[in-house]
Design an enzyme around this catalytic site. Structure first.
Site: not given
Ligand code: PLP
Length: 286
Positions: A33, A150, A182, A206
């Site tokens: 996603y 993701k 994170e 991520l």
């Molecule tokens: N880390 C995780 C586990 C996430 O689910 C997300 C966003 O859903 C992020 C980091 C931040 O990613 P982004 O800046 O691309 O939204």
């Protein structure tokens, strides 16, 4: 208002949208996603999200049901149909519905991937959170090892978020081998003596699209950046802490496991980064 959503080629009222019970996204979380922000009816960093989406699909040997140009057109059509000014677009691509349940992946030639998108309204630029900051708890990171993909396997992050809520906090920072990976749905940062510290990229986090932009803007603004892991104890001694995500931008963290960070109010660097990010992203929205 009933939203118009997109399901496998059709724009439909949300009340009429259906997916198969055999869809592998539903049965096995066999799906990837993206969530992309919209400000003033324009999409923020579509390029970043579409590159990550293609990477997630390729790591899982999924064949995209649409081209990235078609995907952009669908995003735009949904913004128009839903009169979306500020909020986001959720997109999910699943390995489709083979008509039965089997651990083995179906042949992509026979079972095409499924795709759904929907919009949501959310104030992004003017946020109360920014003025007050959030409190987080720490919790063991018990997710699978490929967090760089993701996927919709979000049960553990959702569980962690609930543990945080039970303790009166907004979110949880996940900890593996004594080091912060994170947040449940964001990347985590601390600031010490003017240096921004965040975990380096790898399979264990991520690769946030907001993270990439924030670090780029930080370097452009002559701020010092260190990509390395840190402990909860180090974070509790930091001058500032914050998290980044597509719909949260940069959000300050003012308490970790009950310990006040800095002076207990959002720090200057977190605030400045949020300002720069908002300004730059609005300028380049499409
Ligand atoms: N880390 C995780 C586990 C996430 O689910 C997300 C966003 O859903 C992020 C980091 C931040 O990613 P982004 O800046 O691309 O939204």
């Amino acid at each position: 208002m009933t939203r118009t959503v997109y399901v496998n080629g059709d724009y439909l009222p949300e009340t009429e949208a259906k997916v198969s019970i055999f869809d592998r996204g539903f049965l096995m979380a066999d799906a990837v996603y993206e969530v992309t922000s919209v400000i003033g009816g324009k999409i923020i960093d579509f390029a970043g999200h579409s590159v990550r989406l293609q990477r997630s699909m390729s790591e899982l040997e999924m064949v995209s049901p649409v081209t990235m140009d078609e995907l952009l057109a669908i995003h735009r059509e949904l913004i128009t149909k839903n009169d979306l000014d500020e909020g986001g677009i959720y997109l999910q691509i699943t390995r489709g519905a083979p008509g039965d349940r089997d651990f083995a992946w179906p042949d992509p030639e026979e079972v095409p991937c499924g795709i759904v998108l929907f919009t949501f309204n959310k104030p992004l630029v003017d946020s109360k959170v920014m003025d007050e900051g959030i409190k987080v708890i720490s919790i063991a990171d018990e997710r699978w090892g490929r967090r760089d993909i993701k996927t919709t396997q979000l049960l553990y992050p959702s569980f962690a978020k609930m543990q945080a809520k039970k303790k009166g906090c907004a979110d949880a920072w996940l900890v593996e081998d004594g080091l912060v990976t994170e947040g449940t749905a964001n990347n985590a940062y601390i600031v010490k003596d003017g240096t921004i510290i965040t975990r380096q990229l790898g399979n264990d986090i991520l690769h946030g699209i907001t993270r990439a932009a924030i670090l780029r803007f930080a370097v452009e603004a002559q701020m010092k950046v260190e990509e390395r892991p840190f402990t909860i104890e180090e974070a509790q001694q930091a001058d500032e802490a914050f998290v980044t995500s597509a719909t949260g931008f940069a959000q300050p963290v003012i308490e970790i496991d009950g310990a006040t960070i800095g002076t207990g109010v959002p720090g200057d660097i977190s605030k400045r980064l949020r300002e720069i990010y908002t300004e730059e992203m609005i300028k380049t929205a499409i």
